[in-house]
Motif scaffolding. Structure first.
Motif, PDB file in Angstrom:
ATOM      1  N   THR A   1     -64.102  -9.007  -2.129  1.00 15.64           N
ATOM      2  CA  THR A   1     -65.008  -8.295  -1.558  1.00 15.64           C
ATOM      3  C   THR A   1     -66.334  -8.893  -1.767  1.00 15.64           C
ATOM      4  O   THR A   1     -66.406  -9.651  -2.861  1.00 15.64           O
ATOM      5  N   ARG A   2     -67.267  -8.954  -0.910  1.00 11.41           N
ATOM      6  CA  ARG A   2     -68.289  -9.391  -0.958  1.00 11.41           C
ATOM      7  C   ARG A   2     -69.308  -8.529  -1.936  1.00 11.41           C
ATOM      8  O   ARG A   2     -70.568  -9.079  -2.430  1.00 11.41           O
ATOM      9  N   ASN A   3     -68.915  -7.432  -2.430  1.00 14.09           N
ATOM     10  CA  ASN A   3     -69.954  -6.218  -3.384  1.00 14.09           C
ATOM     11  C   ASN A   3     -69.516  -6.803  -4.554  1.00 14.09           C
ATOM     12  O   ASN A   3     -68.518  -6.409  -5.187  1.00 14.09           O
ATOM     13  N   GLY A   4     -70.470  -7.380  -5.011  1.00 13.20           N
ATOM     14  CA  GLY A   4     -70.698  -7.792  -6.421  1.00 13.20           C
ATOM     15  C   GLY A   4     -70.682  -6.552  -7.414  1.00 13.20           C
ATOM     16  O   GLY A   4     -70.177  -7.046  -8.617  1.00 13.20           O
ATOM     17  N   GLU A   5     -70.848  -5.590  -7.029  1.00 13.98           N
ATOM     18  CA  GLU A   5     -70.661  -4.180  -7.975  1.00 13.98           C
ATOM     19  C   GLU A   5     -69.395  -3.647  -8.001  1.00 13.98           C
ATOM     20  O   GLU A   5     -69.035  -2.957  -8.846  1.00 13.98           O
ATOM     21  N   TRP A   6     -68.768  -4.109  -7.126  1.00 15.02           N
ATOM     22  CA  TRP A   6     -67.271  -3.190  -7.102  1.00 15.02           C
ATOM     23  C   TRP A   6     -66.390  -3.688  -8.307  1.00 15.02           C
ATOM     24  O   TRP A   6     -66.316  -4.805  -8.614  1.00 15.02           O
ATOM     25  N   SER A   7     -65.742  -2.724  -8.531  1.00 20.05           N
ATOM     26  CA  SER A   7     -64.682  -2.779  -9.849  1.00 20.05           C
ATOM     27  C   SER A   7     -63.868  -1.630  -9.908  1.00 20.05           C
ATOM     28  O   SER A   7     -63.949  -0.603  -9.091  1.00 20.05           O
TER      29      SER A   7
END
Length: 184
Positions: A74-80
Protein backbone atom coordinates in the motif's frame (compact mmCIF):
# COMPACT_ATOMS: atom_id res chain seq x y z
CA UNK A 1 19.87 -8.60 -13.48
CA UNK A 2 18.94 -9.30 -9.88
CA UNK A 3 15.34 -9.99 -9.04
CA UNK A 4 13.77 -8.06 -6.18
CA UNK A 5 13.00 -11.48 -4.73
CA UNK A 6 16.65 -12.50 -4.68
CA UNK A 7 17.06 -16.26 -5.08
CA UNK A 8 13.43 -17.03 -4.20
CA UNK A 9 11.06 -17.90 -6.98
CA UNK A 10 7.92 -15.81 -7.38
CA UNK A 11 4.57 -17.40 -8.04
CA UNK A 12 1.15 -15.90 -8.65
CA UNK A 13 -1.94 -17.77 -7.49
CA UNK A 14 -5.54 -16.92 -8.35
CA UNK A 15 -8.93 -18.33 -9.33
CA UNK A 16 -10.65 -17.03 -12.43
CA UNK A 17 -14.00 -17.42 -14.11
CA UNK A 18 -14.46 -17.20 -17.87
CA UNK A 19 -13.20 -13.93 -19.29
CA UNK A 20 -10.46 -13.76 -16.65
CA UNK A 21 -12.75 -12.44 -13.90
CA UNK A 22 -11.04 -12.73 -10.51
CA UNK A 23 -13.25 -10.45 -8.44
CA UNK A 24 -16.30 -8.26 -8.13
CA UNK A 25 -17.06 -5.58 -5.60
CA UNK A 26 -14.02 -6.38 -3.47
CA UNK A 27 -14.66 -10.12 -3.24
CA UNK A 28 -14.85 -13.34 -5.22
CA UNK A 29 -18.26 -13.81 -6.90
CA UNK A 30 -18.26 -17.57 -6.25
CA UNK A 31 -17.59 -20.08 -3.50
CA UNK A 32 -15.48 -23.09 -4.43
CA UNK A 33 -14.24 -24.76 -1.23
CA UNK A 34 -11.84 -26.97 -3.18
CA UNK A 35 -10.12 -23.87 -4.58
CA UNK A 36 -9.72 -22.42 -1.09
CA UNK A 37 -8.13 -25.71 0.06
CA UNK A 38 -5.82 -25.67 -2.98
CA UNK A 39 -4.84 -22.05 -2.28
CA UNK A 40 -4.03 -22.94 1.32
CA UNK A 41 -1.99 -25.98 0.26
CA UNK A 42 0.00 -24.00 -2.32
CA UNK A 43 0.78 -21.00 -0.10
CA UNK A 44 1.14 -22.57 3.37
CA UNK A 45 4.48 -21.80 4.98
CA UNK A 46 5.47 -19.26 2.32
CA UNK A 47 5.37 -15.47 2.39
CA UNK A 48 2.29 -14.05 0.65
CA UNK A 49 2.23 -10.60 -0.95
CA UNK A 50 -1.07 -8.86 -1.53
CA UNK A 51 -2.56 -5.46 -2.11
CA UNK A 52 -4.43 -3.65 0.64
CA UNK A 53 -7.82 -4.28 -0.99
CA UNK A 54 -7.11 -8.01 -1.10
CA UNK A 55 -6.18 -7.94 2.61
CA UNK A 56 -9.41 -6.11 3.39
CA UNK A 57 -11.46 -8.59 1.34
CA UNK A 58 -10.60 -11.42 3.75
CA UNK A 59 -13.02 -12.06 6.61
CA UNK A 60 -11.56 -10.94 9.95
CA UNK A 61 -11.09 -14.54 11.08
CA UNK A 62 -8.66 -15.13 8.17
CA UNK A 63 -6.53 -12.01 8.74
CA UNK A 64 -3.66 -12.58 8.84
CA UNK A 65 -3.61 -15.74 6.75
CA UNK A 66 -2.30 -18.29 9.26
CA UNK A 67 0.97 -20.12 8.65
CA UNK A 68 2.18 -17.51 6.17
CA UNK A 69 4.08 -14.25 6.40
CA UNK A 70 1.53 -11.62 5.26
CA UNK A 71 2.97 -8.63 3.37
CA UNK A 72 0.57 -5.92 2.22
CA UNK A 73 1.45 -3.46 -0.53
CA UNK A 74 0.00 0.00 0.00
CA UNK A 75 1.18 3.53 -0.71
CA UNK A 76 -0.47 4.68 2.53
CA UNK A 77 2.45 5.06 4.92
CA UNK A 78 0.07 5.21 7.90
CA UNK A 79 -1.55 1.85 7.17
CA UNK A 80 -1.00 -0.97 9.63
CA UNK A 81 -2.80 -4.13 10.67
CA UNK A 82 -2.07 -6.79 13.24
CA UNK A 83 -0.23 -9.70 11.65
CA UNK A 84 0.68 -7.83 8.46
CA UNK A 85 3.84 -6.12 7.29
CA UNK A 86 3.44 -3.04 5.08
CA UNK A 87 5.48 -2.46 1.92
CA UNK A 88 5.27 0.70 -0.17
CA UNK A 89 5.77 -1.09 -3.51
CA UNK A 90 5.82 -4.51 -5.11
CA UNK A 91 9.62 -4.45 -5.30
CA UNK A 92 9.85 -3.57 -1.61
CA UNK A 93 7.39 -6.36 -0.77
CA UNK A 94 9.34 -8.95 -2.77
CA UNK A 95 12.61 -7.86 -1.16
CA UNK A 96 11.01 -8.05 2.30
CA UNK A 97 9.51 -11.47 1.53
CA UNK A 98 12.88 -12.77 0.31
CA UNK A 99 14.46 -12.14 3.72
CA UNK A 100 15.22 -15.52 5.19
CA UNK A 101 15.62 -16.97 1.68
CA UNK A 102 12.27 -18.69 1.21
CA UNK A 103 11.91 -21.09 -1.69
CA UNK A 104 8.83 -19.36 -3.09
CA UNK A 105 7.03 -16.08 -2.58
CA UNK A 106 3.35 -16.08 -3.56
CA UNK A 107 1.61 -12.99 -4.89
CA UNK A 108 -2.08 -13.49 -4.11
CA UNK A 109 -3.82 -10.42 -5.53
CA UNK A 110 -5.41 -8.29 -6.61
CA UNK A 111 -5.57 -7.61 -10.30
CA UNK A 112 -3.27 -4.57 -10.34
CA UNK A 113 -0.61 -6.34 -8.28
CA UNK A 114 -0.86 -9.42 -10.53
CA UNK A 115 -0.28 -7.27 -13.62
CA UNK A 116 2.77 -5.68 -11.99
CA UNK A 117 4.15 -8.96 -10.57
CA UNK A 118 3.78 -11.23 -13.59
CA UNK A 119 7.08 -9.96 -15.04
CA UNK A 120 8.87 -11.26 -11.91
CA UNK A 121 7.00 -14.56 -11.80
CA UNK A 122 8.39 -18.02 -12.44
CA UNK A 123 5.09 -19.88 -12.05
CA UNK A 124 1.34 -19.30 -12.09
CA UNK A 125 -1.13 -21.46 -10.15
CA UNK A 126 -4.55 -20.79 -11.67
CA UNK A 127 -7.86 -22.32 -10.73
CA UNK A 128 -10.04 -22.06 -13.83
CA UNK A 129 -13.77 -21.97 -13.17
CA UNK A 130 -16.21 -22.95 -15.89
CA UNK A 131 -18.47 -20.10 -14.88
CA UNK A 132 -19.74 -16.83 -16.36
CA UNK A 133 -19.86 -13.98 -13.84
CA UNK A 134 -19.66 -10.22 -13.99
CA UNK A 135 -16.60 -8.72 -12.38
CA UNK A 136 -14.46 -5.64 -11.99
CA UNK A 137 -11.07 -7.29 -11.35
CA UNK A 138 -9.32 -9.38 -13.98
CA UNK A 139 -6.39 -11.79 -14.18
CA UNK A 140 -3.33 -10.90 -16.23
CA UNK A 141 -2.82 -12.61 -19.57
CA UNK A 142 -1.13 -16.00 -19.56
CA UNK A 143 0.28 -15.32 -23.03
CA UNK A 144 3.94 -16.36 -22.97
CA UNK A 145 3.23 -19.12 -20.44
CA UNK A 146 2.94 -22.87 -21.00
CA UNK A 147 0.49 -25.09 -19.11
CA UNK A 148 2.88 -27.48 -17.37
CA UNK A 149 0.20 -29.43 -15.51
CA UNK A 150 -3.58 -29.57 -15.48
CA UNK A 151 -5.69 -31.34 -12.86
CA UNK A 152 -7.69 -33.09 -14.09
CA UNK A 153 -5.72 -33.77 -17.25
CA UNK A 154 -8.97 -33.65 -19.24
CA UNK A 155 -12.33 -32.20 -18.36
CA UNK A 156 -13.30 -30.66 -15.04
CA UNK A 157 -13.71 -31.44 -11.38
CA UNK A 158 -17.07 -30.36 -9.95
CA UNK A 159 -17.04 -28.57 -6.61
CA UNK A 160 -19.41 -29.28 -3.75
CA UNK A 161 -21.01 -25.97 -4.79
CA UNK A 162 -21.67 -27.43 -8.27
CA UNK A 163 -19.12 -25.26 -10.10
CA UNK A 164 -16.81 -27.01 -12.62
CA UNK A 165 -13.14 -26.18 -11.99
CA UNK A 166 -9.61 -27.31 -12.78
CA UNK A 167 -6.14 -26.44 -11.52
CA UNK A 168 -3.57 -25.30 -14.09
CA UNK A 169 0.13 -24.77 -13.33
CA UNK A 170 1.85 -22.50 -15.82
CA UNK A 171 5.58 -22.10 -16.40
CA UNK A 172 7.11 -19.31 -18.43
CA UNK A 173 7.49 -20.33 -22.08
CA UNK A 174 11.12 -20.57 -23.24
CA UNK A 175 12.34 -17.28 -24.66
CA UNK A 176 9.45 -15.25 -23.23
CA UNK A 177 11.60 -13.28 -20.79
CA UNK A 178 10.39 -12.36 -17.34
CA UNK A 179 11.78 -12.64 -13.83
CA UNK A 180 13.82 -9.51 -14.50
CA UNK A 181 12.66 -6.94 -11.96
CA UNK A 182 15.53 -4.87 -10.66
CA UNK A 183 15.87 -3.74 -7.08
CA UNK A 184 15.35 0.02 -7.04
Amino acid sequence: MTSAAGAASVGLVWAQARGGVIGAGGGMPWHVPEDLAHFKSVTMGAPVVMGRKTWESFPDRFRPLPGRRNIVVTRNGEWSAAGAERAASLDAALALAAEGHPDTIWVIGGGELFRDAIAAADALEVTELDLDVDGDAFAPSTSGWDAAATDPAEGWHVSRAGIPYRFVTYRRAPGSGGAARAIA
